[in-house]
Structures are given as C-alpha cells and as structure tokens.
Write an enzyme that holds these catalytic residues in place. Structure first.
Site, mmCIF file in Angstrom:
data_model
loop_
_atom_site.group_PDB
_atom_site.id
_atom_site.type_symbol
_atom_site.label_atom_id
_atom_site.label_comp_id
_atom_site.label_asym_id
_atom_site.label_seq_id
_atom_site.Cartn_x
_atom_site.Cartn_y
_atom_site.Cartn_z
ATOM 1 N N ASP A 177 -42.219 -57.258 20.473
ATOM 2 C CA ASP A 177 -42.549 -57.134 19.053
ATOM 3 C C ASP A 177 -44.063 -57.157 18.843
ATOM 4 O OD1 ASP A 177 -39.898 -57.000 18.419
ATOM 5 O OD2 ASP A 177 -39.747 -59.041 17.634
ATOM 6 N N ASP A 180 -45.007 -42.451 21.632
ATOM 7 C CA ASP A 180 -44.046 -43.355 22.261
ATOM 8 C C ASP A 180 -44.798 -44.268 23.230
ATOM 9 O OD1 ASP A 180 -40.872 -43.604 22.774
ATOM 10 O OD2 ASP A 180 -41.951 -43.919 24.654
ATOM 11 N N GLU A 236 -39.650 -47.886 19.913
ATOM 12 C CA GLU A 236 -41.089 -47.832 20.204
ATOM 13 C C GLU A 236 -41.677 -46.459 19.869
ATOM 14 O OE1 GLU A 236 -38.961 -46.828 24.136
ATOM 15 O OE2 GLU A 236 -38.610 -47.968 22.306
#
Length: 247
Positions: free
Chosen positions: A141, A124, A167
């Site tokens: 992004d 993560d 994410e």
C-alpha cells in the site's frame, strides 16, 4: 480534476440561497401575523393595539428564525453528505486519485468534445507481487501511495491521473503534442526509478513500465486504452522500467 473547490463553491451558493429564503420566510411570517392582528384588532378590539403588534413581530421572528435555522442546518448537512458520497464514488480511497469510473467518464467527455486528441499512458509498477512478498501488504500500500504521489506532483495541471486497478494507473491529457506528452512520461519514469520508497527496513527501489497511445481520429476511448495496454505489455516484455508507444 479539482472537485473540492467546486464542492465548496456549491455549498457557499447553497448557504446564500438559504439566507435569502430565510429572510423571505421570516419576513413573510411577520407581515402575515401583523396583518392578521391588525384586522383582528380593528374588527374586535379588546387588546392594547401596540402590545399586540409588538407580540406579532417578536413571536414569529423567534419561532420562524429558530425553525428555519434548524431546517437550513439539516439542508447543509445533507448537501455536504451527498457531495462527500459523490466524491468517494469517484475517488480511489487509498491514493486519493480518480478511480476507474471517474477516469472513464473524463475520457469519454474529452473524446466527445471537439478539440485536440487524447494522449494516454497506462502505467504499471514493476514486480509488484515481489513488493508485497518482501514488504507485506502495508508495504505494498505504501508503494502505491508513493507512486501515486509522484504522479500527482509531476504531471501538469489539467492532466487526468487515476488508479484504475491494483498497481495499474492511467495518465491522460487532451493535447495534439504527443511527443511532448511522451517526453513528460519518460521524465516521470526516470524520476520514479531514482526516488526510492523509504521503508522501516531501508530504501526500496521502485520502477514502473508505461504504455503510450495517441488517439486516432474518431477513435473511441476504450479502443485507445486497449492500444496503450498493448504497448504496456510490450514494455514489460522488453525488460520493464521503460515506456513503449503504441503502433
């Protein structure tokens, strides 16, 4: 996971089958027409035999060839479209990695097959909301693509690498050497922290936390993911930019 090569092989095989079928269709059309003309000429006459036989060859050769070529082109287009839809259904559109659906299918297959247990890590990106707030959604992004690119480049061939939501990413491999797996993840974590994302406003340092788990005997893959998630939570609680192993 290498779908493009498999898709090319399948399309090549389809083209070969269509070529063989084309020869059969065109050749069969010519033979049938020749037989019909021969019977008609021998029974009724009235037309020059040689001219009629030449026409019997040329007409089906041209008509059947053009018709079959059109049908073959449509078949190839449909097959290519089907495989593209299949690829899109299993691929994350932003990063090009496997998506959650593909990841779950691969983990289920590995878990069901005899062999080494699955070693798994959930990753993560740390403070991802802060990335979006400071760099905007385009920057967010870009950070996901940057992180995914590092995962793809640094993991060994044969590993599963997937984006499973937001994410959050998943890395897995069927291997009995959990220590080596954990060492590779730690090397990856360090590399991510040392390789900044280049943005229009300058370099941005990204870090990530990892939760690792080794599959226990007969453990289902969803339970394995749950334990890795708990280890990820422990890594976050311990300060982020670190990896933790599940109990």
């Amino acid at each position: 996971m290498n779908p493009p090569a498999a898709s090319h092989d399948a399309l090549d095989a389809l083209r070969a089958r269509l070529r063989r079928t084309g020869f059969i269709v065109v050749g069969g059309s010519i033979l049938a027409t020749l037989l019909f003309v021969h019977i008609a000429m021998t029974q009724f006459g009235g037309i020059v035999y040689l001219d009629a036989m030449i026409a019997a060859v040329l007409i089906p050769l041209v008509v059947a060839s053009l018709a079959f070529r059109w049908i073959a082109a449509l078949s190839l287009q449909l097959e290519a479209s089907r495989r593209e839809l299949e690829r899109l259904a299993l691929e994350d559109p932003l990063t090009g990695l496997a998506n959650r659906r593909a990841a779950m299918a691969q983990l289920a297959a590995w878990s069901a097959a005899p062999g080494a247990p699955v070693c798994l890590a959930i990753a993560d990106i740390d403070f991802f909301k802060r990335v979006n707030d400071r760099l905007g959604h385009d920057g967010g992004d870009a950070s996901l693509v940057h992180f995914a690119g590092m995962l793809r480049r640094m993991v060994p061939e044969g590993w599963l690498v997937a984006r499973i939501g937001g994410e959050e990413f998943l890395l897995a491999a069927p291997t009995a050497d959990f220590t080596a797996f954990a060492e590779r993840i730690e090397t990856l974590r360090i590399a991510v922290a040392e390789t900044p994302l280049i943005t229009p406003t300058g370099p941005w340092r990204l870090t990530a936390s990892f939760g690792l788990a080794e599959q226990a005997p007969a453990e289902p893959h969803d339970r394995l993911i749950t334990r890795a998630d708990r280890a990820l939570y422990a890594a976050k609680q311990a300060g982020r930019n670190r990896s933790e192993r599940a109990a």
